[in-house]
Design an enzyme around this catalytic site. Sequence first.
Site, PDB file in Angstrom:
ATOM      1  N   THR A 404      47.787  21.714 -10.156  1.00  0.00           N
ATOM      2  CA  THR A 404      47.348  20.399  -9.706  1.00  0.00           C
ATOM      3  C   THR A 404      48.252  19.344 -10.303  1.00  0.00           C
ATOM      4  OG1 THR A 404      45.086  21.262  -9.650  1.00  0.00           O
ATOM      5  CG2 THR A 404      45.300  18.883  -9.607  1.00  0.00           C
ATOM      6  N   ASP A 444      38.012  28.536  -4.623  1.00  0.00           N
ATOM      7  CA  ASP A 444      37.098  27.654  -5.349  1.00  0.00           C
ATOM      8  C   ASP A 444      35.661  27.785  -4.866  1.00  0.00           C
ATOM      9  OD1 ASP A 444      38.872  26.670  -7.153  1.00  0.00           O
ATOM     10  OD2 ASP A 444      39.220  24.756  -6.149  1.00  0.00           O
ATOM     11  N   SER A 469      37.128  20.353  -9.165  1.00  0.00           N
ATOM     12  CA  SER A 469      36.909  19.642 -10.425  1.00  0.00           C
ATOM     13  C   SER A 469      37.826  18.437 -10.553  1.00  0.00           C
ATOM     14  CB  SER A 469      37.142  20.578 -11.611  1.00  0.00           C
ATOM     15  OG  SER A 469      36.206  21.613 -11.616  1.00  0.00           O
ATOM     16  N   GLY A 490      44.450  20.523 -14.305  1.00  0.00           N
ATOM     17  CA  GLY A 490      43.872  21.393 -15.331  1.00  0.00           C
ATOM     18  C   GLY A 490      42.690  22.219 -14.896  1.00  0.00           C
ATOM     19  N   GLY A 491      42.455  22.419 -13.585  1.00  0.00           N
ATOM     20  CA  GLY A 491      41.299  23.195 -13.166  1.00  0.00           C
ATOM     21  C   GLY A 491      40.007  22.545 -13.630  1.00  0.00           C
TER      22      GLY A 491
END
Length: 585
Positions: A404, A444, A469, A490-491
Amino acid sequence: MTQLPVIALSASLRFAALLCACWLLPASAQTPHQPEAASGFVARPAVDAPTAMVVSANPHATAAALAILRAGGSASDAAIAAVLVLNVVEPQSSGIGGGAFLLHYRADEGSLQAWDGRESAPAAVDETLFLKEDGERMGFHDAAVGGRAVGAPGLLRLLAAVHAEHGRLPWAQLLQPAIDLAEGGFAVSPRLHALIARDRFLYTDPAARALFYDAAGEALAVGSRFTNPALAAVLRAVAEEGAEVFYHGALAADIVAAVARAPNPGTLSLRDLADWRPLKREALCAPYRQWTVCGMPPPSSGGGTVLAMLGILQGFPLPEVATDSAFATHLFAEAGRLAFADRDAWYADPRAMPLTPQQLLGRDYLAGRAAQIDLRRSMTRAEAGTPADSLSHVAAQHPERAATTHISIVDAAGNAVALTASIEDAFGSRRMVHGFLLNNQLTDFSFQPQDAHGHHPNRAGPGKRPRSSMAPTLVFAADGSLHAVLGSPGGSAIINYVAATLIGVLDWQLPPDLVLARPHAGSRNGPTEVEDTAAGHDLARRLQMFGHDVVLRDLTSGLALIVRSGQGGWTGAADPRREGVAAGY
């Protein structure tokens, strides 16, 4: 903007928290706002500018955005230029084969828009998408690599829609920096080289192998020239004909064919591409002390979970607690456990959620959640809460992977954009079409459609948008003026990164560069994760006094932070863990 009531815990609890902080900490940690211990990261000097500011994940993207602003472009124009340049220089993280969430603030109206550019599941998908024949869930990379997890990409139509409403410069001008860079090339960075070298799956795609590896089959060397003429050709077509060229015709057919013929094929169709549209949603806002914090609503869980953490912490006197204390981290981690338990239980595509974020952010509900925090000992794991007027489903946690990027921009008129874009896992599905990588965002979704509590709200389904997220965030002062713009890759750890940054800026009023250099620590309702640095090791030892099960690990955020300076201009800072750069004028 929607505002929710401030949570106020009792004065006795506030006093007990402060007493506990002073009693349990060494004398050197009892003074609030003291300088931070070395985190292991050298803070990149913050940049001050009186008029406009850009912070992005790469120097090329920051330079492109700044040039657009200097040419009279808007914040949205600059964001478009930057995110497309990032497709060229950070192909592992984002691009036109993926999606994004975008917050846009218009200063002259005081209005805020939340744009949903999240990928959607093909019409042929059902809730068994990631189940094997025996009913067991697939392994992550068994699902992610290939065509199965590819959702309809949303980035280009999102950018076109935002440009139609807020753009000042011609569309083609905004794509030119990315076209020039893809044709002329750039030097491979150490980070890009390392990510290519350690990926186990990228080499299996012939087009990716030709682009990312040398004749000997080795990852492109640091400093070698990276060009992407196929991507340049696609971007030139988009510049000349508009975003619709991506969703119809020959290019769309090639995307669909790549998904269908890939190992582990998917069901993405021409109709899925043609039907995808960006959605304008109402931003999710809530008060935090004297500020108003705004983020993305579902299908992102980022905005709601950040606001839940802040709402839980609001009753504790964090401004009076030492910034590097184990007690402050204890409170933060416990708030994270509670907020993540609710995230994992309730958040999904808003059409599938059995309740609204507002129910999870209600004053009485969050006060009850905060009351579960033991000031002296970690709860280790929190159970999801059940707002009084909700249904009773509680879902299992599903991990998310990180590939991301984030851009924060303020233009000369005071307009702002916070844009977080992604293709999900590093290098997405590892399927390349005409120089860009396709996403694997469908991973996801929850792999298990049901659990002991019933149907999972985040189970796969036709046309659904999977939970994210991503947490692009704007902060407003009491007078309504814009105060800060931020976000991170960062997930699912994005939520902790953003929440901790907000506390550092708002509660402790630390300089932006020092906020971003502090060691990360928090919990996603599992162990307490602490960044593996010298300062992190020291913090981990002190957290054990509170009974935390601590895990040391790399926590590679990529925060991009802009804060209004005391002189009325802007201060920008980029995360020292990645290649980001701040610049302004």
